[in-house]
Design an enzyme around this catalytic site. Structure first.
Site, PDB file in Angstrom:
ATOM      1  N   ASP A  90       0.595  -2.318  13.060  1.00 54.85           N
ATOM      2  CA  ASP A  90       1.103  -2.784  11.787  1.00 54.85           C
ATOM      3  C   ASP A  90       1.172  -4.371  12.159  1.00 54.85           C
ATOM      4  OD1 ASP A  90       2.745  -3.985   9.870  1.00 54.85           O
ATOM      5  OD2 ASP A  90       2.767  -1.823   8.976  1.00 54.85           O
ATOM      6  N   THR A 143      -0.998   7.628  -1.023  1.00 52.25           N
ATOM      7  CA  THR A 143      -2.505   7.469  -1.664  1.00 52.25           C
ATOM      8  C   THR A 143      -3.199   6.495  -1.104  1.00 52.25           C
ATOM      9  OG1 THR A 143      -1.533   6.020  -3.364  1.00 52.25           O
ATOM     10  CG2 THR A 143      -1.370   8.333  -3.757  1.00 52.25           C
ATOM     11  N   ASP A 184       4.595  -5.739  11.227  1.00 56.48           N
ATOM     12  CA  ASP A 184       5.824  -5.363  11.768  1.00 56.48           C
ATOM     13  C   ASP A 184       5.739  -6.263  13.227  1.00 56.48           C
ATOM     14  OD1 ASP A 184       6.770  -3.486  10.065  1.00 56.48           O
ATOM     15  OD2 ASP A 184       5.896  -1.840  11.089  1.00 56.48           O
ATOM     16  N   ARG A 231       0.856  -1.233  -0.112  1.00 57.83           N
ATOM     17  CA  ARG A 231      -0.016   0.173   0.064  1.00 57.83           C
ATOM     18  C   ARG A 231       0.783   1.320  -0.021  1.00 57.83           C
ATOM     19  NH1 ARG A 231      -4.107   1.648   4.858  1.00 57.83           N
ATOM     20  NH2 ARG A 231      -2.275   2.095   5.917  1.00 57.83           N
TER      21      ARG A 231
END
Length: 210
Positions: free
Chosen positions: A201, A107, A204, A103
């Protein structure tokens, strides 16, 4: 499109530990596997089966087996890879394919950078693994990719989702046969496109690169 948000105390308990910022990567990985196995029970509720005649030690009977063509499990790299073991533990005869998506943090749009899937998915049931249904961009793109390859239906298994993500998927799939199974439906997204309260995340935290 069908959306199922699970309501089970074991799932809620494990998600609570998963969300905790103090939970280390090894525990996070183990909990993710356990959660996916629990969610997979709901996700595979409509898996296709065929009759099978067998003989028990007592008498003949008719049972069922997973139909051909076999289902295909598709983790979205990289975080979806941490969900794979939990899914194939419940569905060991499934084939496994891979989609690599990233991603753009500016944007929030997804890009496919790798794929390892059969060229023809006609009449196949596909199970997509993605921990976080946030904006819906990556998961929607993955579903569209599979349908363009001929998939019959697609079921997504996600640990967490948002109303925005669910709405985005509904617009993307345009009446196709789609099911989304969620461990929880969270409040929404923050200005960076992260799920709130979420768990950070997932990639992560799975692989210790926080």
């Amino acid at each position: 499109m069908r959306v199922h948000v699970t309501d089970h105390p074991l799932i809620t308990h494990k998600l609570t530990v998963l969300r905790d910022e103090r939970t280390p990567s090894p525990v996070f990985r183990q909990l993710t596997e356990e959660l996916v196995t629990l969610l997979a029970y709901e996700a595979t509720r409509s898996v296709r089966v065929s009759p099978l005649d067998i003989t028990t030690p007592v008498a003949p009977t008719t049972g069922v087996r997973i139909s051909e063509p076999r289902p295909i499990v598709v983790p979205i790299l990289r975080a979806g890879l941490g969900m794979l073991e939990g899914m194939v533990k419940l569905l060991p005869t499934a084939e496994v394919g891979f989609l690599g998506m990233v991603r753009d943090e500016e944007t929030l749009q997804p890009t496919t950078y790798a794929e390892r899937l059969p060229a023809d998915l006609s009449d196949r049931q596909c199970f997509v693994l993605d921990p976080m249904l946030a904006t819906g961009g990556s998961l929607g793109a993955a579903m569209d990719f599979l349908f363009r390859r001929g998939a019959r239906d697609v079921t997504a298994v996600c640990l967490l989702g948002t109303p925005e993500g669910v709405s985005a998927i509904e617009k993307t799939v345009e009446g196709r046969d789609v099911t989304i199974v969620l461990g929880a439906l969270d409040d929404g997204l923050n200005e960076k496109g992260y799920i709130v309260p979420g768990l950070g995340d997932a990639g992560d935290r799975l692989y210790g690169t926080v």
